[in-house]
Design a protein around this motif. Structure first.
Motif, PDB file in Angstrom:
ATOM      1  N   TRP A   1       7.772  11.279  72.197  1.00  7.70           N
ATOM      2  CA  TRP A   1       7.077  11.283  70.909  1.00  7.70           C
ATOM      3  C   TRP A   1       7.745  12.244  69.939  1.00  7.70           C
ATOM      4  O   TRP A   1       7.995  11.887  68.779  1.00  7.70           O
ATOM      5  N   PHE A   2       8.062  13.455  70.397  1.00  5.22           N
ATOM      6  CA  PHE A   2       8.699  14.409  69.502  1.00  5.22           C
ATOM      7  C   PHE A   2      10.077  13.917  69.062  1.00  5.22           C
ATOM      8  O   PHE A   2      10.447  14.041  67.884  1.00  5.22           O
ATOM      9  N   THR A   3      10.847  13.347  69.993  1.00  4.26           N
ATOM     10  CA  THR A   3      12.173  12.838  69.643  1.00  4.26           C
ATOM     11  C   THR A   3      12.079  11.801  68.539  1.00  4.26           C
ATOM     12  O   THR A   3      12.860  11.832  67.575  1.00  4.26           O
ATOM     13  N   ALA A   4      11.131  10.887  68.668  1.00  2.00           N
ATOM     14  CA  ALA A   4      11.013   9.802  67.691  1.00  2.00           C
ATOM     15  C   ALA A   4      10.503  10.294  66.345  1.00  2.00           C
ATOM     16  O   ALA A   4      11.085   9.988  65.291  1.00  2.00           O
ATOM     17  N   TRP A   5       9.432  11.094  66.347  1.00  3.01           N
ATOM     18  CA  TRP A   5       8.856  11.454  65.052  1.00  3.01           C
ATOM     19  C   TRP A   5       9.704  12.465  64.302  1.00  3.01           C
ATOM     20  O   TRP A   5       9.787  12.408  63.069  1.00  3.01           O
ATOM     21  N   GLN A   6      10.378  13.395  65.012  1.00  3.52           N
ATOM     22  CA  GLN A   6      11.231  14.329  64.286  1.00  3.52           C
ATOM     23  C   GLN A   6      12.450  13.608  63.709  1.00  3.52           C
ATOM     24  O   GLN A   6      12.938  13.977  62.631  1.00  3.52           O
ATOM     25  N   ALA A   7      12.936  12.562  64.409  1.00  5.92           N
ATOM     26  CA  ALA A   7      14.057  11.786  63.865  1.00  5.92           C
ATOM     27  C   ALA A   7      13.624  11.016  62.618  1.00  5.92           C
ATOM     28  O   ALA A   7      14.359  10.956  61.618  1.00  5.92           O
ATOM     29  N   LEU A   8      12.429  10.421  62.648  1.00  2.00           N
ATOM     30  CA  LEU A   8      11.912   9.729  61.470  1.00  2.00           C
ATOM     31  C   LEU A   8      11.687  10.704  60.310  1.00  2.00           C
ATOM     32  O   LEU A   8      12.047  10.416  59.161  1.00  2.00           O
ATOM     33  N   ALA A   9      11.078  11.852  60.606  1.00  2.00           N
ATOM     34  CA  ALA A   9      10.833  12.851  59.559  1.00  2.00           C
ATOM     35  C   ALA A   9      12.145  13.380  58.994  1.00  2.00           C
ATOM     36  O   ALA A   9      12.288  13.550  57.774  1.00  2.00           O
ATOM     37  N   SER A  10      13.121  13.643  59.853  1.00  2.00           N
ATOM     38  CA  SER A  10      14.423  14.130  59.398  1.00  2.00           C
ATOM     39  C   SER A  10      15.106  13.103  58.516  1.00  2.00           C
ATOM     40  O   SER A  10      15.710  13.442  57.486  1.00  2.00           O
ATOM     41  N   THR A  11      15.016  11.825  58.903  1.00  2.00           N
ATOM     42  CA  THR A  11      15.644  10.754  58.119  1.00  2.00           C
ATOM     43  C   THR A  11      14.996  10.634  56.748  1.00  2.00           C
ATOM     44  O   THR A  11      15.686  10.546  55.723  1.00  2.00           O
ATOM     45  N   ALA A  12      13.655  10.623  56.720  1.00  2.00           N
ATOM     46  CA  ALA A  12      12.950  10.504  55.442  1.00  2.00           C
ATOM     47  C   ALA A  12      13.250  11.694  54.537  1.00  2.00           C
ATOM     48  O   ALA A  12      13.507  11.526  53.327  1.00  2.00           O
ATOM     49  N   LEU A  13      13.253  12.901  55.088  1.00  2.00           N
ATOM     50  CA  LEU A  13      13.521  14.097  54.291  1.00  2.00           C
ATOM     51  C   LEU A  13      14.958  14.102  53.786  1.00  2.00           C
ATOM     52  O   LEU A  13      15.227  14.490  52.639  1.00  2.00           O
ATOM     53  N   THR A  14      15.897  13.654  54.620  1.00  2.00           N
ATOM     54  CA  THR A  14      17.297  13.601  54.204  1.00  2.00           C
ATOM     55  C   THR A  14      17.486  12.611  53.062  1.00  2.00           C
ATOM     56  O   THR A  14      18.183  12.908  52.074  1.00  2.00           O
ATOM     57  N   LEU A  15      16.879  11.429  53.165  1.00  2.00           N
ATOM     58  CA  LEU A  15      16.989  10.449  52.086  1.00  2.00           C
ATOM     59  C   LEU A  15      16.373  10.990  50.798  1.00  2.00           C
ATOM     60  O   LEU A  15      16.948  10.821  49.707  1.00  2.00           O
ATOM     61  N   LEU A  16      15.222  11.626  50.900  1.00  2.00           N
ATOM     62  CA  LEU A  16      14.548  12.157  49.718  1.00  2.00           C
ATOM     63  C   LEU A  16      15.415  13.186  48.994  1.00  2.00           C
ATOM     64  O   LEU A  16      15.497  13.184  47.753  1.00  2.00           O
ATOM     65  N   ILE A  17      16.077  14.041  49.749  1.00  2.00           N
ATOM     66  CA  ILE A  17      16.864  15.115  49.151  1.00  2.00           C
ATOM     67  C   ILE A  17      18.258  14.650  48.754  1.00  2.00           C
ATOM     68  O   ILE A  17      18.812  15.100  47.737  1.00  2.00           O
ATOM     69  N   ALA A  18      18.854  13.718  49.515  1.00  2.00           N
ATOM     70  CA  ALA A  18      20.267  13.375  49.304  1.00  2.00           C
ATOM     71  C   ALA A  18      20.488  12.223  48.332  1.00  2.00           C
ATOM     72  O   ALA A  18      21.567  12.137  47.735  1.00  2.00           O
ATOM     73  N   LEU A  19      19.512  11.333  48.141  1.00  2.00           N
ATOM     74  CA  LEU A  19      19.733  10.194  47.247  1.00  2.00           C
ATOM     75  C   LEU A  19      20.025  10.610  45.804  1.00  2.00           C
ATOM     76  O   LEU A  19      20.886  10.004  45.150  1.00  2.00           O
ATOM     77  N   PRO A  20      19.339  11.636  45.245  1.00  2.00           N
ATOM     78  CA  PRO A  20      19.754  12.096  43.906  1.00  2.00           C
ATOM     79  C   PRO A  20      21.207  12.570  43.884  1.00  2.00           C
ATOM     80  O   PRO A  20      21.925  12.339  42.906  1.00  2.00           O
ATOM     81  N   GLY A  21      21.652  13.226  44.957  1.00  2.00           N
ATOM     82  CA  GLY A  21      23.048  13.637  45.039  1.00  2.00           C
ATOM     83  C   GLY A  21      23.992  12.451  45.085  1.00  2.00           C
ATOM     84  O   GLY A  21      25.066  12.466  44.471  1.00  2.00           O
ATOM     85  N   ALA A  22      23.587  11.385  45.792  1.00  2.00           N
ATOM     86  CA  ALA A  22      24.416  10.180  45.838  1.00  2.00           C
ATOM     87  C   ALA A  22      24.571   9.583  44.447  1.00  2.00           C
ATOM     88  O   ALA A  22      25.667   9.136  44.057  1.00  2.00           O
ATOM     89  N   TYR A  23      23.484   9.576  43.661  1.00  2.00           N
ATOM     90  CA  TYR A  23      23.556   9.047  42.296  1.00  2.00           C
ATOM     91  C   TYR A  23      24.469   9.903  41.425  1.00  2.00           C
ATOM     92  O   TYR A  23      25.293   9.373  40.658  1.00  2.00           O
ATOM     93  N   VAL A  24      24.345  11.210  41.542  1.00  2.00           N
ATOM     94  CA  VAL A  24      25.168  12.115  40.719  1.00  2.00           C
ATOM     95  C   VAL A  24      26.647  11.910  41.019  1.00  2.00           C
ATOM     96  O   VAL A  24      27.478  11.808  40.111  1.00  2.00           O
TER      97      VAL A  24
END
Length: 547
Positions: A49-72
């Motif tokens: 459970w921890f492996t799955a949810w931390q991977a999902l949370a890490s992915t969502a947080l990475t997309l949220l923070i990095a997508l503006p950088g991708a646009y720039v």
């Protein structure tokens, strides 16, 4: 294709299957009931459970923070853009041990936040999530930003001329085109965080355990091979599914779009909103990437002027670096040799691993270029498995399988480069394959008509066209080999430690001197990896592969 197939069969499939066989077989009979027994245990369910949810949370947080950088990076042209692109990519090639150490210096006991505000985040899930964002920020920027920069902005402008608002035009025109790249980046981030080992081991403490960490614990500490084998099978199945979906999204991205020249799609920011967005991305890079690395370097010099390297006098100095020259500094018996020797060991191992990865990966990429079909696509996917299959399992498998003639390698130095090359080969293939596919087949055919052998045709036609890609592939293979930890921690000999293994050993012992030496070694490892990346940025071209 013979050499790559033989290499992966002997040094990947054989060790992994041997570990699984020892764990799931008893007296020559498969005990599949063990799978249900292991997966039904409450402690294992918690790990899953921890492996799955931390991977999902890490992915969502990475997309949220990095997508503006991708646009720039895709749409803006500003001074220092190439330098900033290299800076945000540095974490991706850093060993996970260095990432964990950097965040330990920032968030852990005696770290910057602890000194300033008394806040400690080590042994919390937030430290793990932030470190995962730090590590994978470049995956999203490179993958999504690379495609975004090649999308013709006139398509979105045409939609706005026809009456669509800015958000509607983005949602109906740009987002569908970007969706395969976003999905591919998300899947790769999920894969890297799902199999996270070094970051969780250092920052999570005993309270948090991913599948990879639990496999290591069951194998190295508890010697419970049946449980480790079942967990390896679970991780193998999950990684296979992720890679299959990723391959589908990449093929969709390659087929569905007509791309433009990136030089024609970027311009200087205009208006307060765009300048604010650029400033926000720069601030994110400063706080998320430069701050942890800066604190790591600062801690390696902090309070190290004491005669014993313990820094009793305070201030800054080279005491921790000088202590690396002695095996018994401060009464420590952590190493049989001076820790500084790990630098030379790592460089030698990484160079040999890079050579092996170039030969195996280059031959695999050439074979994939010239052949087609489901079997070839399947082999292409299999080449990526070492990035997701437990490196701990591979390392332990080396010890129990490569111990008899004609492959009695347990005491041989070549064992470490072989394990490192397994991780380097996927980067070589993914870097060289797009470039090789771009070579016009008519050039090879013309060389054959003129009497050139296949080897000479490759040397005279393909090699000059892919020389830059080969250099880029070598750089990536060198960087990832230098930082390989999961398998090397098992097979590196005590008198020949690598840099990541040496850092982990120092962090595992108490005392200010050991902590300072870990910071110093991590700084050295970071600088070597960063220099490798900067060289890559100077020689890479827009067509130098997916990375």
């Amino acid at each position: 294709m013979t050499v790559p197939v033989a290499f992966f069969a002997v040094f990947f499939a054989y060790p992994v299957s041997a570990i699984v066989g020892r764990g799931v077989k008893a007296d020559g009979v498969w005990q599949f009931g063990r799978i249900g027994e292991v997966l039904g245990r409450p402690d294992i369910l918690d790990v899953l459970w921890f492996t799955a949810w931390q991977a999902l949370a890490s992915t969502a947080l990475t997309l949220l923070i990095a997508l503006p950088g991708a646009y720039v990076f895709a749409r803006f042209d500003f001074p220092g853009k190439q330098v900033l692109r290299a800076v945000v990519t540095v974490p991706f090639v850093l060993p996970t041990v260095v990432v964990g150490t950097a965040f330990l210096a920032l968030l852990g006991r005696g770290g910057l936040l602890d000194e300033l505000w008394g806040v400690r985040l080590d042994t919390t899930v937030w430290a793990i999530l932030l470190a995962h964002v730090f590590f994978n920020y470049a995956v999203v920027v490179r993958t999504v930003g690379g495609l975004w920069s090649q999308l013709d902005p006139r398509q979105e402008e045409a939609a706005r001329v026809l009456g669509a608002g800015r958000l509607a035009a983005f949602r109906r025109v740009t987002l569908p085109a970007l969706a395969p790249a976003v999905a591919a980046a998300a899947l790769m981030v999920f894969l890297f965080t799902f199999t996270s080992f070094g970051v969780v081991q250092i920052l999570g403490g005993p309270a948090y355990s991913t599948l990879e960490v639990e496999i290591y614990r069951q194998t190295a500490q508890l010697l419970d091979l049946p449980t480790a084998a079942v967990l390896t099978l679970v991780q193998f199945a999950a990684v296979g599914a992720i890679l299959a979906v990723h391959a589908a999204t990449v093929r969709r991205r390659e087929r569905a779009l007509k791309l433009a020249d990136p030089a024609q799609t970027s311009r200087r920011p205009r208006g307060a909103g765009q300048w604010t967005l650029l400033g926000g991305v720069l601030l994110t890079a400063l706080l998320l990437i430069l701050l942890p690395l800066g604190v790591l370097v600062e801690r390696s010099f902090d309070g190290a002027d004491g005669a014993d390297g313990a820094g009793g006098a305070g201030g800054y100095g080279l005491g921790y670096y000088r202590a690396l020259q002695s095996a018994g500094s401060g009464g420590s018996s952590t190493f049989l040799v001076p820790p500084l020797e790990a630098v030379g060991n790592s460089l030698r191992y990484a160079l040999v691993a890079t050579l092996i990865a170039l030969v195996v990966g280059g031959l695999a990429a050439a074979a994939l270029t010239r052949r087609a079909g489901r079997l070839v696509r399947g082999f292409d996917a299999l080449l990526m498995l070492p990035l997701g299959v437990s490196a701990v399992t591979v390392g332990f498998g080396f010890l129990i399988t490569l111990d008899r003639p004609p492959l009695d390698l347990r005491t041989s130095w070549i064992l470490v480069p072989l394990a490192q090359a397994l991780v380097g080969v996927p980067f070589v293939v993914r870097t060289m394959l797009p470039v090789l596919r771009a070579v016009d087949d008519r050039l090879r055919e013309a060389a054959a008509v003129l009497g050139a052998s296949p080897l000479r045709a490759w040397r005279e036609v393909d090699l000059p066209l892919v020389r830059r890609a080969v250099l880029v592939a070598a750089g990536f293979a060198f960087a990832v080999s230098l930082g390989e930890f999961g398998a090397t921690v098992f097979i590196a000999r005590p008198d020949n430690p690598t840099l990541p293994v040496a850092v982990a050993r120092l962090l595992g012992r108490s005392g200010e001197l050991n902590y300072g030496q870990a910071m110093a070694l991590s700084t050295i490892l970071m600088l070597v990896c960063a220099l490798s990346l900067l060289l890559l940025e100077r020689i890479r071209t827009d067509r130098s592969g997916e990375f």
